[in-house]
Design a protein around this motif. Structure first.
Motif, short mmCIF file in Angstrom:
data_model
loop_
_atom_site.label_atom_id
_atom_site.label_comp_id
_atom_site.label_asym_id
_atom_site.label_seq_id
_atom_site.Cartn_x
_atom_site.Cartn_y
_atom_site.Cartn_z
N TRP A 1 32.50 26.91 13.97
CA TRP A 1 31.51 25.87 13.65
C TRP A 1 31.32 24.94 14.85
CZ3 TRP A 1 32.38 20.47 12.50
CH2 TRP A 1 31.29 19.82 11.87
N GLU A 2 32.41 24.54 15.49
CA GLU A 2 32.33 23.68 16.68
C GLU A 2 31.64 24.40 17.82
OE1 GLU A 2 33.06 20.58 17.10
OE2 GLU A 2 34.47 19.99 15.52
N ARG A 3 32.03 25.66 18.05
CA ARG A 3 31.46 26.43 19.16
C ARG A 3 29.96 26.61 19.02
NH1 ARG A 3 29.98 31.45 20.44
NH2 ARG A 3 30.41 32.30 18.36
N LEU A 4 29.49 26.72 17.79
CA LEU A 4 28.06 26.92 17.54
C LEU A 4 27.28 25.61 17.48
CD1 LEU A 4 28.40 29.75 14.87
CD2 LEU A 4 27.42 30.00 17.17
N GLY A 5 27.95 24.51 17.81
CA GLY A 5 27.26 23.23 17.87
C GLY A 5 27.11 22.54 16.53
N ARG A 6 28.10 22.74 15.65
CA ARG A 6 28.07 22.11 14.31
C ARG A 6 26.72 22.34 13.63
NH1 ARG A 6 31.32 16.35 15.13
NH2 ARG A 6 33.16 17.25 16.17
N ILE B 1 29.81 21.05 4.10
CA ILE B 1 29.69 22.46 3.72
C ILE B 1 30.88 23.25 4.26
CG2 ILE B 1 28.31 24.55 4.02
CD1 ILE B 1 25.83 22.75 4.02
N LEU B 2 31.21 22.99 5.53
CA LEU B 2 32.39 23.65 6.10
C LEU B 2 33.64 23.28 5.32
CD1 LEU B 2 33.76 25.27 8.41
CD2 LEU B 2 33.98 23.08 9.63
N ARG B 3 33.76 22.00 4.98
CA ARG B 3 34.95 21.54 4.25
C ARG B 3 35.04 22.21 2.88
NH1 ARG B 3 39.36 20.89 5.59
NH2 ARG B 3 38.42 19.93 7.44
N ALA B 4 33.92 22.43 2.24
CA ALA B 4 33.94 23.08 0.93
C ALA B 4 34.57 24.47 1.03
CB ALA B 4 32.52 23.19 0.38
N ALA B 5 34.23 25.21 2.10
CA ALA B 5 34.81 26.54 2.29
C ALA B 5 36.29 26.45 2.62
CB ALA B 5 34.06 27.28 3.39
N LEU B 6 36.66 25.52 3.47
CA LEU B 6 38.07 25.39 3.84
C LEU B 6 38.92 24.89 2.68
CD1 LEU B 6 37.68 23.90 7.44
CD2 LEU B 6 38.19 26.27 6.79
N ASP B 7 38.33 24.12 1.79
CA ASP B 7 39.07 23.61 0.63
C ASP B 7 39.43 24.73 -0.35
OD1 ASP B 7 39.07 21.04 1.58
OD2 ASP B 7 37.43 20.34 0.30
N SER C 1 26.28 33.49 14.98
CA SER C 1 26.95 33.94 16.21
C SER C 1 26.30 35.20 16.78
CB SER C 1 28.43 34.18 15.94
OG SER C 1 28.64 35.37 15.20
N VAL C 2 25.65 36.01 15.93
CA VAL C 2 25.02 37.24 16.42
C VAL C 2 23.50 37.14 16.48
CG1 VAL C 2 26.94 38.68 15.66
CG2 VAL C 2 25.00 38.30 14.12
N GLY C 3 22.98 35.93 16.26
CA GLY C 3 21.55 35.71 16.44
C GLY C 3 20.67 35.98 15.25
N LEU C 4 21.24 36.10 14.05
CA LEU C 4 20.40 36.28 12.86
C LEU C 4 19.60 35.01 12.60
CD1 LEU C 4 22.77 38.15 10.38
CD2 LEU C 4 21.25 39.10 12.11
N THR C 5 18.40 35.17 12.05
CA THR C 5 17.54 34.01 11.79
C THR C 5 17.25 33.81 10.31
OG1 THR C 5 15.59 35.40 12.18
CG2 THR C 5 16.44 34.14 14.05
N GLU C 6 17.04 34.89 9.56
CA GLU C 6 16.69 34.75 8.15
C GLU C 6 17.90 34.50 7.26
OE1 GLU C 6 14.55 38.26 7.15
OE2 GLU C 6 12.76 37.70 8.29
#
Length: 272
Positions: free
Chosen positions: A142-147, A153-159, A255-260
């Protein structure tokens, strides 16, 4: 898939000859037009069989093992396999589930999730282990991709991730279940193809069931409920799996460039 034009030019060039050799080896006669997916071609042979040709490799061996494990239960029947050639002889199926209305398709997929839930091999990869290995990297990604989306939303998954790293389920799980991978059969109304054999929570791929046809859903939560009911799932745990897997896929897609698909992931998270 584009990867085969980069990595598999030799395989593609030799494919017509490979089909001829396999037909000769198995005494088959081609009886219809070639069809193809992202990683294979399928050639009708005889009256009720198809010859599937993949680039040889570990993926073919894993799929053959999965087909043999389910042995036709909610799954296309495998009659023969030649791992060195990347060849499988399968029963012929017909209309894909993508041709059916989305509410019907989600119900069918829920039923198949439960039908495929037979005892899994002990050495099949665990859904709990997958989460344990991947969740540790989500925040860095998430950080690498510029948040790219809200931290909540990230916290919901980590929780929810810690609870998903523990399971008492020993059921077989198809880790690639969606409408494109289900076709109409004769032994059973609908049969799965291209399985990925895992062990653990059958809720694992519910997110994929939803996001692959999300654009057709006017009420995402209602379709979630259809799948939960038809598969006989615990609703809270199913929701946790959808949350975790959606965030995981969202980050991978970016990370792999998907758009939809990232847009679908945002809608799915918002709905649930």
């Amino acid at each position: 898939m584009p990867r085969w034009w980069r990595e598999g030019a030799e395989w593609l060039e030799g494919l017509p000859r490979a089909v001829d050799r396999q037909c000769a080896a198995w005494g088959l006669s081609i009886s219809g037009e070639v069809a193809y997916g992202s990683n294979a071609i399928v050639v009708p042979v005889g009256e009720d069989l198809v010859l599937r040709m993949n680039p040889p490799g570990p993926e073919v061996e894993e799929q053959v093992r999965a087909l043999r494990w389910w042995d036709g239960r909610g799954m296309v029947l495998l009659y023969d396999a030649d791992l060195d050639a990347g060849a499988m002889l399968l029963e012929r199926l017909s209309t894909p589930l993508t041709t059916r209305p989305v509410d019907e398709a989600v119900a069918v997929l829920g039923q198949l999730m439960r039908r495929l839930a037979v005892p899994a091999p002990e050495d099949a990869r665990s859904t709990a282990v997958i989460v344990a290995e991947r969740s540790a990297a989500l925040e860095r990604e998430w950080e690498r991709l510029g948040r790219p989306f809200d931290a909540g939303i990230l916290r919901a998954a980590l929780d929810v991730a810690p609870a998903l790293t523990e399971t008492s389920s020993e059921f077989a799980v198809n880790g690639d279940l969606h409408s494109d991978q289900v076709l109409a059969g004769t032994r059973e109304d609908w049969l799965t193809v291209d399985p990925v054999l895992l062990r653990g929570d059958i809720e694992y791929d519910l997110a994929r069931v939803l996001w692959t046809r999300l654009d057709e859903m006017t009420d995402i939560a209602a379709h979630f409920d259809i799948a939960v009911r038809e598969a006989g799932l615990d609703r809270d745990r199913a929701r946790d799996w959808v949350v975790y897997r959606t965030v995981d896929y969202w980050l991978w897609g970016l990370s792999v460039g998907l758009t939809e698909d990232p847009v679908r992931c945002a809608r799915l998270m918002s709905a649930l």
